[in-house]
Every structure is written in structure tokens, then in C-alpha cells.
Design a protein around this motif. Structure first.
Motif, PDB file in Angstrom:
ATOM      1  N   GLN A   1       0.736  -1.243  -0.044  1.00 39.69           N
ATOM      2  CA  GLN A   1      -0.055   0.028   0.211  1.00 39.69           C
ATOM      3  C   GLN A   1       0.911   1.242  -0.309  1.00 39.69           C
ATOM      4  O   GLN A   1       1.909   1.332   0.548  1.00 39.69           O
ATOM      5  CB  GLN A   1      -0.851   0.120   1.327  1.00 39.69           C
ATOM      6  N   ALA A   2       0.284   2.145  -0.905  1.00 39.08           N
ATOM      7  CA  ALA A   2       1.364   3.464  -0.733  1.00 39.08           C
ATOM      8  C   ALA A   2       0.370   4.455  -0.794  1.00 39.08           C
ATOM      9  O   ALA A   2      -0.832   4.728  -1.326  1.00 39.08           O
ATOM     10  CB  ALA A   2       2.171   3.215  -2.400  1.00 39.08           C
ATOM     11  N   ALA A   3       0.751   5.780  -0.100  1.00 35.90           N
ATOM     12  CA  ALA A   3       0.110   6.916  -0.277  1.00 35.90           C
ATOM     13  C   ALA A   3       0.884   7.848  -1.416  1.00 35.90           C
ATOM     14  O   ALA A   3       1.876   8.066  -1.384  1.00 35.90           O
ATOM     15  CB  ALA A   3       0.251   7.699   1.132  1.00 35.90           C
ATOM     16  N   VAL A   4      -0.415   8.303  -2.135  1.00 38.02           N
ATOM     17  CA  VAL A   4       0.223   9.256  -3.295  1.00 38.02           C
ATOM     18  C   VAL A   4      -0.405  10.559  -3.166  1.00 38.02           C
ATOM     19  O   VAL A   4      -1.786  10.779  -2.984  1.00 38.02           O
ATOM     20  CB  VAL A   4      -0.473   8.564  -4.519  1.00 38.02           C
ATOM     21  N   ARG A   5       0.411  11.638  -3.147  1.00 36.30           N
ATOM     22  CA  ARG A   5       0.101  12.950  -3.098  1.00 36.30           C
ATOM     23  C   ARG A   5       0.795  13.671  -4.167  1.00 36.30           C
ATOM     24  O   ARG A   5       1.981  13.708  -4.252  1.00 36.30           O
ATOM     25  CB  ARG A   5       0.441  13.591  -1.497  1.00 36.30           C
TER      26      ARG A   5
ATOM     27  N   GLU B   1      -4.557  12.985  -3.745  1.00 28.07           N
ATOM     28  CA  GLU B   1      -4.214  12.533  -2.498  1.00 28.07           C
ATOM     29  C   GLU B   1      -4.929  11.222  -2.132  1.00 28.07           C
ATOM     30  O   GLU B   1      -6.110  11.396  -1.594  1.00 28.07           O
ATOM     31  CB  GLU B   1      -4.455  13.420  -1.255  1.00 28.07           C
ATOM     32  N   ILE B   2      -4.412  10.121  -2.389  1.00 30.49           N
ATOM     33  CA  ILE B   2      -5.227   8.830  -2.341  1.00 30.49           C
ATOM     34  C   ILE B   2      -4.097   7.639  -2.079  1.00 30.49           C
ATOM     35  O   ILE B   2      -2.884   7.881  -1.953  1.00 30.49           O
ATOM     36  CB  ILE B   2      -5.775   8.485  -3.956  1.00 30.49           C
ATOM     37  N   GLY B   3      -4.871   6.670  -1.513  1.00 31.64           N
ATOM     38  CA  GLY B   3      -3.891   5.441  -1.340  1.00 31.64           C
ATOM     39  C   GLY B   3      -4.359   4.507  -2.013  1.00 31.64           C
ATOM     40  O   GLY B   3      -5.333   4.275  -2.824  1.00 31.64           O
ATOM     41  N   VAL B   4      -3.109   3.789  -2.619  1.00 33.48           N
ATOM     42  CA  VAL B   4      -3.164   2.695  -3.722  1.00 33.48           C
ATOM     43  C   VAL B   4      -2.592   1.357  -3.324  1.00 33.48           C
ATOM     44  O   VAL B   4      -1.554   1.350  -2.428  1.00 33.48           O
ATOM     45  CB  VAL B   4      -2.651   3.287  -5.085  1.00 33.48           C
ATOM     46  N   GLU B   5      -2.903   0.543  -3.844  1.00 35.52           N
ATOM     47  CA  GLU B   5      -2.210  -0.573  -4.088  1.00 35.52           C
ATOM     48  C   GLU B   5      -1.262  -1.001  -4.932  1.00 35.52           C
ATOM     49  O   GLU B   5      -1.838  -1.332  -6.263  1.00 35.52           O
ATOM     50  CB  GLU B   5      -3.144  -2.008  -3.686  1.00 35.52           C
TER      51      GLU B   5
END
Length: 295
Positions: free
Chosen positions: A127-131, A222-226
Motif C-alpha cells: 500500500q502506498a500513499a500518493v500525493r 491525494e489517495i491510497g493505492v495498492e
């Protein structure tokens, strides 16, 4: 040679070394087959992630089919089919209004967002936070990363049965080279932009000028992705690093050191450098999905 003043060869940077989306009629995207084929319509009709004129883009599609045929990756019959698809797409787009073209681009991005919401059974993910602060990078992310992410795991699972052992190696080598080149480019851009900003800030303070330190309080994305692979994480890192480069660009514009048009040129250069890996990844994803659905 600084990040902002470096001369840009947009034509050379925009030449994709891969199959273009002329075969986008694969089942997964049947709702927008022709749409995906030519989502790169030029400044007046795209969302900023492509920047090529329609005719230029279609010509690149045609050239790519010839190149792939010469490299033995597709047959003469397949190459001819792709050229025929380009001709049909060219006619179709000449008849479309700018609003219709914009709708096509929007649909491609929507499908990318939908793909991120679908979890893949049995996949080991990180899981990664993308901003992303800057609006110019959001469409780039939505148009390509979801497909590249899914492609990366399917290439591991079904690459050999789809391409054969030898061609799978060639496909993997292409992506490794593209990502490596992009990483080197973005690292250099970040280093130069940061150094230029620091020198500029020091000089302004010495002169007694007001130094503005702008920041983005509402990010574009600003989202979380897999992420399904190390490859996907490297792409995320690339995008977020260039977002930091654009933070330094904001500083230079705010303090009157560079004009916004100079910044736009550098940003467009990055977008076009990313474009070949996006298109090739998208097309590889589609081809892999024909194998997945056949099982």
C-alpha cells in the motif's frame, strides 16, 4: 544548463518506441475502444498529459506498427491491421468536435480510476500513499499508472504464455530501460532545480529582497493505492519526485526568477518523456488481458 533554461526538443522526446493504442478494442475497454485509440489529441483537446497534435500522434502509431514489424514483434498481417485502424481512427477524429474529443480523454481517465478500485485476488501488494500537488500530473497518473500497475503483475504471471520466453525478455528489458532513463532524468531535474532554488534564495536575501515561499495547501491528488510490483512503486516515486521539482518551479515563478511559460516547457518535456512507457504499458496490459480472459 539549468532545469528551467535547458532547450527542449519536444519532437524527439515525444517519439514513442512502442505500439500505440490502435488496438484498444480489447474486451476490458470495449466501452471506449476507439476512445482509447487516440486520447492524445493536442493541447486544445487533452487534459495536459500528452500534448501531441492528432495527426502527429496518429503518424506515430503508424510508424510504431512498422517498427514492431521490423523487430519481429508483430506479423506483417498484424502491422497492416494496425495501419488500417489508424486510417479509420484518423477519419473518425477529423469528424469529431473538440467537446467529443475531450469526452474521450475523460473516459480513459475514468476507466483508470475504476481499475484502481478493483482488488486483484491472490496478489501480494504494497500500500502506498500518493500525493501530487500539481494539476498537470494528475491526468498523467490516472491515464497510465493503473494500467501499468496491473500490467506489471500480469506480465509476471502470464508474460511467457502471452509473448513466449524470448519476447517476454524483450518486453521486460524495454520497461527496465525506460524506467531507468526516467529515474536518471528526474533525479537530475530535482538536483538542478533544488540547487538553483537555493542559490536564488541566498542571492535574494543578500540583496534584501522579499523571498516568497509558496506551498500547495490543497493537492491535486491525494489517495491510497495498492501497488502490485516494485516496478509500479518506482513509477510512483518518479511522479512524486517530479512533483517536488514543480514545487521548486513554483518558488522560481513566485519570486520572479522564471516565467510560467518556461516552467510549462519543462513540465511538458517530462510528460512527453513519460508518454512512451505509458502507451507501451497500456498496450501490453491489453494484450495480457486477452490471455487472462482465455484461461
Amino acid at each position: 544548463m539549468t532545469t528551467i533554461t535547458e532547450e527542449t526538443n519536444l519532437d524527439a522526446a515525444s517519439k514513442p518506441a512502442a505500439v500505440h493504442a490502435t488496438t484498444a478494442g480489447a474486451p476490458e475497454h470495449a466501452s471506449g475502444a476507439a476512445a482509447h485509440a487516440t486520447g492524445n489529441d493536442g493541447p486544445a483537446t487533452t487534459d495536459g498529459a500528452d500534448g501531441g497534435e492528432i495527426e502527429l500522434e496518429l503518424q506515430q502509431m503508424e510508424d510504431a506498427a512498422t517498427t514492431l514489424q521490423k523487430e519481429g514483434m508483430i506479423s506483417e498481417t498484424e502491422a497492416e491491421e494496425k495501419r488500417e485502424q489508424v486510417a479509420r481512427t484518423r477519419k473518425m477524429f477529423r469528424d469529431l468536435s473538440p467537446a467529443e474529443r475531450a469526452a474521450i480523454v475523460k473516459r480513459r481517465r475514468e476507466i483508470g480510476r475504476e481499475l484502481m478500485d478493483r482488488q486483484l485476488s491472490g496478489a501480494a501488494v504494497v500500500q502506498a500513499a500518493v500525493r501530487l500537488n500539481h494539476t498537470r500530473l494528475k491526468p498523467l497518473f490516472e491515464q497510465w499508472w493503473p494500467y501499468l500497475n496491473r500490467m506489471s503483475i500480469n506480465l509476471q504471471r502470464f508474460g511467457r504464455s502471452t509473448f513466449g520466453a524470448e519476447d517476454q525478455g524483450a518486453v521486460t528489458a524495454f520497461f527496465e530501460k525506460q524506467v531507468g532513463d526516467l529515474e536518471a532524468y528526474v533525479d537530475e531535474q530535482l538536483s538542478v532545480a533544488q540547487g538553483f532554488r537555493e542559490k536564488t534564495e541566498a542571492r535574494l536575501k543578500e540583496q534584501g529582497d522579499i523571498v516568497f515561499a509558496p506551498s500547495v495547501t490543497k493537492p491535486s491528488l491525494e489517495i491510497g493505492v495498492e501497488a502490485y510490483s516494485r516496478f509500479s512503486m518506482r513509477l510512483l516515486s518518479l511522479l512524486m519526485k517530479f512533483d517536488k521539482v514543480m514545487d521548486h518551479f513554483d518558488f522560481l515563478v513566485w519570486n520572479g526568477v522564471r516565467d510560467q511559460s518556461d516552467v510549462d516547457e519543462e513540465t511538458m518535456r517530462f510528460l512527453r518523456k513519460f508518454h512512451p512507457i505509458g502507451v507501451r504499458g497500456y498496450m501490453t496490459h491489453l494484450r495480457l488481458m486477452t490471455t487472462v480472459r482465455g484461461r
